[in-house]
Design a protein around this motif. Structure first.
Motif, short mmCIF file in Angstrom:
data_model
loop_
_atom_site.label_atom_id
_atom_site.label_comp_id
_atom_site.label_asym_id
_atom_site.label_seq_id
_atom_site.Cartn_x
_atom_site.Cartn_y
_atom_site.Cartn_z
N PRO A 1 1.02 -1.15 0.16
CA PRO A 1 0.09 0.06 -0.18
C PRO A 1 0.88 1.23 0.06
CG PRO A 1 -0.70 -1.57 1.62
CD PRO A 1 0.37 -1.96 1.13
N ASP A 2 2.09 1.28 0.44
CA ASP A 2 2.95 2.60 0.89
C ASP A 2 3.65 2.79 -0.52
OD1 ASP A 2 4.15 0.24 1.23
OD2 ASP A 2 5.93 1.28 2.25
N GLN A 3 3.63 1.86 -1.48
CA GLN A 3 4.22 1.91 -2.63
C GLN A 3 3.47 2.22 -4.17
OE1 GLN A 3 7.74 1.93 -3.06
NE2 GLN A 3 8.35 0.88 -1.39
N ARG A 4 1.92 2.41 -3.71
CA ARG A 4 1.16 2.56 -4.85
C ARG A 4 1.35 3.63 -5.67
NH1 ARG A 4 -3.93 -0.17 -1.13
NH2 ARG A 4 -3.25 -2.14 -1.42
N ASP A 5 1.86 4.64 -4.95
CA ASP A 5 2.27 5.96 -5.74
C ASP A 5 3.00 5.89 -6.77
OD1 ASP A 5 4.23 5.74 -4.28
OD2 ASP A 5 4.30 8.02 -3.70
N ILE A 6 3.57 4.74 -7.02
CA ILE A 6 4.62 4.85 -8.08
C ILE A 6 3.85 4.75 -9.51
CG2 ILE A 6 6.26 3.53 -6.77
CD1 ILE A 6 5.41 0.79 -8.04
N VAL A 7 2.68 4.46 -9.49
CA VAL A 7 2.07 4.39 -10.74
C VAL A 7 1.65 5.73 -11.31
CG1 VAL A 7 1.30 2.04 -10.61
CG2 VAL A 7 -0.05 3.68 -9.70
N ALA A 8 1.68 6.77 -10.46
CA ALA A 8 1.45 8.21 -10.80
C ALA A 8 2.61 8.91 -11.12
CB ALA A 8 0.78 8.80 -9.47
N ARG A 9 3.82 8.15 -11.11
CA ARG A 9 5.14 9.19 -11.50
C ARG A 9 5.01 9.31 -12.97
NH1 ARG A 9 9.40 5.76 -7.71
NH2 ARG A 9 8.41 6.48 -5.67
N PRO A 10 5.92 10.29 -13.42
CA PRO A 10 5.80 10.31 -15.09
C PRO A 10 6.60 9.16 -15.76
CG PRO A 10 6.75 12.38 -13.75
CD PRO A 10 6.50 11.26 -12.86
N ASP A 11 7.48 8.40 -15.29
CA ASP A 11 8.15 7.24 -15.77
C ASP A 11 7.32 6.11 -15.31
OD1 ASP A 11 8.91 7.34 -13.25
OD2 ASP A 11 10.93 7.05 -13.75
N ALA A 12 6.09 5.76 -14.91
CA ALA A 12 5.59 4.97 -14.38
C ALA A 12 5.27 3.78 -15.56
CB ALA A 12 3.93 5.24 -14.03
N ARG A 13 5.13 4.18 -16.62
CA ARG A 13 5.01 3.20 -17.64
C ARG A 13 6.12 2.20 -17.71
NH1 ARG A 13 7.43 4.19 -22.95
NH2 ARG A 13 5.60 3.06 -23.67
N GLU A 14 7.22 2.50 -17.22
CA GLU A 14 8.48 1.43 -17.35
C GLU A 14 8.33 0.57 -16.32
OE1 GLU A 14 11.76 4.24 -16.60
OE2 GLU A 14 11.56 5.58 -18.59
N LEU A 15 7.22 0.47 -15.51
CA LEU A 15 7.34 -0.71 -14.56
C LEU A 15 6.78 -1.47 -15.34
CD1 LEU A 15 5.03 1.31 -12.04
CD2 LEU A 15 7.27 0.14 -11.43
N LEU A 16 6.30 -1.65 -16.48
CA LEU A 16 5.83 -2.78 -17.32
C LEU A 16 6.73 -3.19 -18.50
CD1 LEU A 16 2.01 -1.68 -17.64
CD2 LEU A 16 3.02 -3.58 -16.51
N THR A 17 8.00 -2.72 -18.22
CA THR A 17 9.13 -3.17 -19.28
C THR A 17 9.23 -4.50 -18.89
OG1 THR A 17 10.14 -1.13 -19.16
CG2 THR A 17 11.46 -2.68 -20.00
N PRO A 18 9.30 -5.43 -19.87
CA PRO A 18 9.34 -6.91 -19.90
C PRO A 18 10.83 -7.33 -19.93
CG PRO A 18 9.00 -6.35 -22.06
CD PRO A 18 8.80 -5.13 -21.32
N PRO A 19 11.26 -8.24 -19.29
CA PRO A 19 12.83 -8.83 -19.52
C PRO A 19 13.07 -8.93 -20.90
CG PRO A 19 11.37 -10.08 -17.89
CD PRO A 19 10.48 -9.33 -18.62
N PRO A 20 14.32 -8.96 -21.18
CA PRO A 20 14.53 -9.29 -22.67
C PRO A 20 14.33 -10.67 -23.45
CG PRO A 20 16.73 -8.27 -21.55
CD PRO A 20 15.40 -8.53 -20.35
N LEU A 21 13.93 -10.59 -24.66
CA LEU A 21 13.21 -11.80 -25.00
C LEU A 21 14.09 -12.99 -24.79
CD1 LEU A 21 10.53 -12.41 -26.71
CD2 LEU A 21 11.60 -12.28 -28.64
N ARG A 22 15.20 -12.90 -25.00
CA ARG A 22 16.08 -13.77 -24.91
C ARG A 22 16.14 -14.73 -23.39
NH1 ARG A 22 19.63 -9.49 -25.24
NH2 ARG A 22 20.93 -8.93 -23.25
#
Length: 315
Positions: A278-299
């Motif tokens: 709960p104390d970390q949920r504000d990370i999705v409101a940050r300007p760079d929040a979309r990077e949270l969904l960066t997947p690992p390299p395909l290899r």
């Protein structure tokens, strides 16, 4: 899981790689089929150019339809071979509403578009093949020995069937957008049926989400099975039945993870982290929040899938 770092360089918001609940493996057979579709697309493309140079526009339309068909098959086989969610999708973006700032993840469009393109191309090829056959040019588009009444009937049926399927895909389709906020999760669904559009919007506060469950739909296909990952949000909210989709109940929403532009394991890890922190949920409101969904390299995902398969066989 997700780290609470405030840095903004690419990938810095992601700590440990997401667990491989749904392995993404490289399928060599589908890759070989994709190579074949590529060669057939090239041949069809050159045939179209040749027909245009020979001033045969009618035949060129048919060969162009064949080219479109093979391009659609190429896109489909590439995705089936394992080359999906290669990186962070540009369609994952920031969003804002009455619930605050967050990120939104739409469903992908490549699957429906490639199928639509494939059937449009198929219908164009079949129609021109029938016309060419009655014009005495059947050997241009029909296989050898198929320039007969039976062959023309088959192509006419193929034309009608492919056109109907393409129309249904374009006129009856749905899209879903998942929005993640510090205060909860919102799912917006849009269904198009002919000329009418039905919209559904559900918001679940984090405090109402009791569990984030990884599940899947298994469809048997002969000796093999196709697995579709689902992320279930078990909640204490009383969602009206009219707003529920297939595989859902009043207290359980089912997110078809395979349809979103975000890699399923990465999306699952983010949702679980936010639910448990709960104390970390504000990370999705940050300007760079979309990077949270960066997947690992395909290899790395291919390697993890091989290791998971080896572990199962050794066990």
């Amino acid at each position: 899981m997700i780290a609470g770092s405030s840095q903004t360089n690419s990938g810095s918001l992601v700590g440990k790689p997401p667990a491989t609940v749904w392995p993404q493996s490289l399928r060599v057979a589908w890759l070989a089929l994709a190579a074949l579709m590529f060669m057939l697309a090239v041949v069809s493309g050159f045939s179209t150019i040749t027909d245009i140079r020979d001033e045969e526009p009618g035949i060129a339309v048919g060969t162009a339809g064949g080219f479109i068909l093979f391009v659609g098959l190429l896109l489909s086989t590439i995705m089936l071979s394992g080359f999906r969610w290669i990186g962070l999708s540009r369609r994952i973006s920031r969003c804002g509403s009455e619930y605050g700032e967050g990120i939104q993840i739409p469903t992908g469009r490549a699957g429906v578009l490639s199928l639509s393109v494939m059937f449009v191309g198929c219908s164009a090829y079949a129609l021109v093949a029938v016309i060419a056959s009655y014009s005495g040019l059947g050997n241009k588009l029909l296989p050898a020995g198929r320039d007969t009444e039976t062959g023309r009937t088959y192509m006419a049926v193929l034309f009608v069937g492919a056109l109907v399927i393409a129309t249904v895909l374009l006129m009856f389709r749905s899209s879903t957008t998942l929005r993640i906020y510090p205060g909860g999760v919102e799912r917006f669904t849009r269904k198009r049926m002919l000329f009418s559009v039905r919209r559904s919007e559900i918001f679940l506060p984090w405090d109402n989400i009791q569990n984030v469950v990884a599940d899947e739909i298994v469809i048997a296909n002969g000796q093999s099975a196709v697995r579709h990952p689902i992320i279930k949000l078990q909640n204490s909210s009383n969602v009206p039945d009219r707003m529920l989709l297939k595989f859902e109940s009043t207290h359980e929403l089912a997110l078809m993870a395979k349809l979103f532009v975000a890699e399923p394991n990465t999306l699952l890890s983010l949702l679980r982290f936010l639910k448990d922190s709960p104390d970390q949920r504000d990370i999705v409101a940050r300007p760079d929040a979309r990077e949270l969904l960066t997947p690992p390299p395909l290899r790395e995902r291919f390697r993890a899938a091989r290791q998971a398969k080896k572990a199962v066989s050794d066990g």
